[in-house]
Design a protein around this motif. Structure first.
Motif, mmCIF file in Angstrom:
data_model
loop_
_atom_site.group_PDB
_atom_site.id
_atom_site.type_symbol
_atom_site.label_atom_id
_atom_site.label_comp_id
_atom_site.label_asym_id
_atom_site.label_seq_id
_atom_site.Cartn_x
_atom_site.Cartn_y
_atom_site.Cartn_z
ATOM 1 N N ASP A 198 0.770 -1.304 -0.079
ATOM 2 C CA ASP A 198 -0.176 0.002 0.026
ATOM 3 C C ASP A 198 0.944 1.180 0.048
ATOM 4 O O ASP A 198 0.542 2.074 -0.745
ATOM 5 N N THR A 199 1.792 1.126 0.684
ATOM 6 C CA THR A 199 2.888 2.406 0.917
ATOM 7 C C THR A 199 3.528 2.490 -0.569
ATOM 8 O O THR A 199 3.473 3.830 -1.178
ATOM 9 N N ALA A 200 3.937 1.695 -1.229
ATOM 10 C CA ALA A 200 4.435 1.576 -2.420
ATOM 11 C C ALA A 200 3.605 1.958 -3.511
ATOM 12 O O ALA A 200 3.851 2.811 -4.518
ATOM 13 N N ARG A 201 2.367 1.574 -3.385
ATOM 14 C CA ARG A 201 1.494 1.902 -4.499
ATOM 15 C C ARG A 201 0.955 3.385 -4.307
ATOM 16 O O ARG A 201 0.731 3.759 -5.330
ATOM 17 N N TYR A 202 1.048 3.974 -3.267
ATOM 18 C CA TYR A 202 0.827 5.539 -3.143
ATOM 19 C C TYR A 202 1.811 6.077 -3.946
ATOM 20 O O TYR A 202 1.565 7.030 -4.825
ATOM 21 N N LEU A 203 3.196 5.599 -3.865
ATOM 22 C CA LEU A 203 4.271 6.157 -4.769
ATOM 23 C C LEU A 203 3.976 6.296 -6.444
ATOM 24 O O LEU A 203 3.876 7.046 -7.078
ATOM 25 N N PHE B 252 1.191 -3.143 -12.206
ATOM 26 C CA PHE B 252 0.999 -2.045 -12.976
ATOM 27 C C PHE B 252 1.386 -2.163 -14.637
ATOM 28 O O PHE B 252 1.533 -3.165 -14.707
ATOM 29 N N GLU B 253 1.263 -1.199 -15.632
ATOM 30 C CA GLU B 253 1.602 -1.598 -16.756
ATOM 31 C C GLU B 253 3.133 -1.396 -16.974
ATOM 32 O O GLU B 253 3.835 -0.611 -16.689
ATOM 33 N N VAL C 81 -3.019 -2.547 -13.084
ATOM 34 C CA VAL C 81 -3.927 -3.234 -14.237
ATOM 35 C C VAL C 81 -4.490 -4.539 -13.261
ATOM 36 O O VAL C 81 -5.239 -5.217 -13.800
ATOM 37 N N ALA C 82 -3.893 -4.891 -12.277
ATOM 38 C CA ALA C 82 -4.434 -6.020 -11.429
ATOM 39 C C ALA C 82 -3.875 -5.803 -10.032
ATOM 40 O O ALA C 82 -2.960 -5.519 -9.729
ATOM 41 N N HIS D 221 5.636 -6.536 -5.113
ATOM 42 C CA HIS D 221 5.284 -7.851 -4.392
ATOM 43 C C HIS D 221 5.609 -7.669 -3.236
ATOM 44 O O HIS D 221 6.554 -7.363 -2.602
ATOM 45 N N LYS D 222 4.704 -8.130 -2.223
ATOM 46 C CA LYS D 222 5.180 -7.851 -0.642
ATOM 47 C C LYS D 222 6.259 -8.708 -0.125
ATOM 48 O O LYS D 222 6.042 -9.840 -0.452
ATOM 49 N N LYS D 223 7.270 -8.381 0.278
ATOM 50 C CA LYS D 223 8.300 -8.989 0.937
ATOM 51 C C LYS D 223 8.046 -10.257 1.695
ATOM 52 O O LYS D 223 8.633 -11.261 1.047
#
Length: 109
Positions: free
Chosen positions: A14-19, A38-39, A29-30, A44-46
């Motif tokens: 979620d933190t990375a998604r924000y960036l 993403f495209e 995309v999924a 991937h979560k560690k």
């Protein structure tokens, strides 16, 4: 064989998604929860990645980068600074006249 995408391991998706989604404008995309596509690249979560591979993951790699293009580099630099991201360097002009900005995600990638 066909290349599909790069995969970046992160502590918190979620933190990375924000960036990547909010600050860098990339399109999801999924969403598989622990894996977010993403495209052109995925996150991937560690913990999940380590469970799947059986291999410990280290952060702060200096030999890999995701490359994006942006015309408003000073604007992006200001937004990233305001969010507290670590910079490898601010806006510079490369020898071939391309302007660049390099920074690390929250996990040091």
């Amino acid at each position: 064989m066909k290349f599909i995408a790069s995969l970046v391991v992160v502590e918190d998706v979620d933190t990375a998604r924000y960036l990547y989604e909010t600050l860098l404008g990339q399109k999801v995309v999924a969403d598989y929860g622990e894996n977010l596509a993403f495209e052109g690249f995925s996150l991937h979560k560690k913990k999940h990645f380590e469970d799947l591979t059986g291999v410990s993951t280290a952060f702060r790699c200096n030999g890999f980068e995701l490359y994006f293009e942006e015309d408003r580099l000073e604007y992006l630099e200001a937004r990233l600074k305001a969010e507290g991201f670590e910079f490898i360097h601010g806006v510079v002009e490369q020898q071939w006249k391309q302007r660049a900005l390099r920074f690390r995600d929250r996990d040091g990638n």
